[in-house]
Structure formats: C-alpha cells, structure tokens
Enzyme design. Structure first.
Site, mmCIF file in Angstrom:
data_model
loop_
_atom_site.group_PDB
_atom_site.id
_atom_site.type_symbol
_atom_site.label_atom_id
_atom_site.label_comp_id
_atom_site.label_asym_id
_atom_site.label_seq_id
_atom_site.Cartn_x
_atom_site.Cartn_y
_atom_site.Cartn_z
ATOM 1 N N GLU A 16 6.236 8.047 -1.361
ATOM 2 C CA GLU A 16 4.870 8.445 -0.917
ATOM 3 C C GLU A 16 4.541 9.816 -1.575
ATOM 4 O OE1 GLU A 16 2.472 7.555 1.056
ATOM 5 O OE2 GLU A 16 3.173 6.018 2.449
ATOM 6 N N ASN A 147 -3.295 8.532 7.251
ATOM 7 C CA ASN A 147 -3.173 8.426 5.949
ATOM 8 C C ASN A 147 -4.366 8.751 5.258
ATOM 9 O OD1 ASN A 147 -0.672 7.350 4.710
ATOM 10 N ND2 ASN A 147 -0.896 5.577 6.021
ATOM 11 N N ASP A 196 -4.067 2.647 2.581
ATOM 12 C CA ASP A 196 -2.853 3.864 2.765
ATOM 13 C C ASP A 196 -3.365 4.957 2.042
ATOM 14 O OD1 ASP A 196 -0.159 4.920 2.797
ATOM 15 O OD2 ASP A 196 0.407 2.881 2.985
#
Length: 289
Positions: A16, A147, A196
């Site tokens: 991420e 997010n 996301d």
C-alpha cells in the site's frame, strides 16, 4: 492504449501507500501486514526494506529526512534508518479494533492518516491530521475503512473513499486547508469493484484502484469515468504518479486473504505494476513537521 507492466520481481502481502520521491527518483511503499517500508530505484534496481515493530498503515517522507509513519498503536517520526524517535500521538481508535490504513500529505505538507474499523459493526474509523507543529487532530469520522486520500491541484477539494461502503467522497477546503462538509462524489454497484487508494493528476482527475474489480479507473472532476485499465489481479490497492515526467502510474496490489486456488489463478497478486499515462500526476509533498 498502454498496458500495466510488472515493476520488478517482487510479491508482497499487502503493499500500500506507494510514494514517489522525485529527489531520489525512487519508489517507496508499505507492506502493511509484513510491517515494512520498501524502496526501489528503477534505474539501478536497488531494493531496500525497513522493518517496523507493528503494521505500517501509511507513511510520508519528511523534509528533514526519514519518515512519519502511522503504526497500529500510533503515529511516530522515524529516521533514515527506520528507527522510531518521537511519538506524535496514540491511535485515537482502539488499536485492538482499528489499525491505521491509507494516508499521505496535503499541499502544505501536513500528514493525514485514516483508520480501518475491523469489526465492521458500525462506521467507527477516523481520519487524523498531523500539522507541521506536530499537533494531531481528528478531522473526520463516520468511516468504515479510510482510503482514497488525494488533494485537488486548485487546493479546493480533499478526496477520500470508504472502501467497504463503495463510495468516494469529496470535502471542500477553505483557504487555510480546513475541511467543510463532506459530500458524495461517486458510488459503485455490484461488480464494479470498490474504491481503494487514489491519486490526482494535473487536470484534477481522480485515479483510483478498484479493489475486487481487476482495474484502475480515472474519473473527471464531475465523476464521469474517462479511462479504465484492466489488471491481471483482482485487488489493486493504491496508485501514485512518478517517473521523470510524473507520467508513470505505480500500482500496488495485494494477496491478503486469498486462498491457494485464487493465487494459482492470479499469481501476480501482491506484485507492483507500472502504467504509462498521457497526463502528469501531482507529486506528494514531503511532511514539513
């Protein structure tokens, strides 16, 4: 149309927070569940890893060197070796129930970090901002999984998403960057994937990783889908712009909670991809605190 390409021979667990450093011409990212921050320099092929004592939800590079990093229990400053120094604040959620997740910096170099409410029984997650004087403030709540943080080039809007709810929000910002009332920007239905991590380009368009959707999508400031790029994995997690001209889109993906059958079907899950695009993206400022 360009197609996503593998960055290099690497497979993570939950990569991420990709972050391009223009000074070093290098890509940084976190592997949340492996408790790591990675750095890869495409020109040399050098790959470096820093290990942390807890999950690394998100981080930003600092103007003074090192990192500001949101671990499960709180937000810390770390030096260039990844050694934790000053603790800025505790996790305002119960860390047993909510770890830090997506985050980054705004145009003024302030650091934002959202949490993910694991029980899922209500929207108990929060969005925290660390100012340049190292004071910490909860600026949004009523979130399940924070997010999609990104800031428009005209400084008027902050974008976020709530991944489990399948919604992208935008929040107006005043001249000091303080948020107003959040509003819905885009919602998604079954089969489209859920939004996301994200990034904005110089035209004010929002690029998002569509988790569970096998794709990256670009949306206009009015919410119209302008472009779509398919991926050989089910779950991309975040995007950022980088490269010499800021026209390379870096894409992280995950293999979290995937069984052997799915990993056999999508063996590149957890890899990093690049995508050459026609519009430059906005750089991520370093944290100024």
């Amino acid at each position: 149309m360009a197609q996503p390409q593998l960055l290099f021979d690497y497979t993570g667990h939950l990569p991420e927070c990709p972050t391009w450093d223009a000074q070093e011409q290098a890509l940084y990212w976190a592997d949340i569940l492996e408790q790591e921050i990675h750095r890869y320099q495409p020109q040399s092929g050098e790959h470096r890893v820093w290990q942390f004592p807890e999950e690394v939800g998100c981080f930003a590079l600092r103007e003074k060197g090192g990192f500001i990093v949101a671990l499960r229990s709180g937000i810390w400053l770390a030096d260039e070796r990844g050694i934790l120094g000053q603790k800025i604040c505790d996790n305002p959620n119960n860390p047993a129930l909510a770890r830090f997740n997506d985050g980054g910096t705004d145009h003024d170099g302030r650091f934002y970090a959202g949490t993910f409410w694991a029980p899922g029984d209500y929207k108990g997650a929060l969005l925290v901002r660390v100012d340049n004087d190292l004071s910490a403030h909860v600026i949004q709540s009523d979130i399940h999984g924070a997010n999609g943080l990104a800031f428009s080039p005209d400084r008027r809007w902050m974008y976020t998403s709530d991944t489990p709810k399948g919604v992208i929000y935008r929040t107006p910002l005043d001249e000091l960057g303080e948020p107003g009332k959040r509003e819905i920007f885009k919602t998604f239905g079954e089969g489209e994937g859920i939004p996301d991590g994200a990034a904005l380009d110089v035209e004010g368009c929002y690029w998002t990783a569509m988790y569970d959707g096998h794709r990256i999508a670009r949306f206009s400031p009015d919410g119209e889908q302008l472009e779509e790029y398919r991926l050989p994995v089910r779950c991309p997690t975040m995007v950022c712009f980088g490269g010499p001209e800021m026209k390379t889109l870096y894409i992280t993906t995950t293999r979290e909670n995937m069984d052997l059958d799915e990993l056999e079907k999508f063996p590149l899950s957890g890899a990093l991809f690049t995508l050459e695009v026609s519009v430059a993206g906005l750089p991520k400022p370093r944290f100024k605190g």
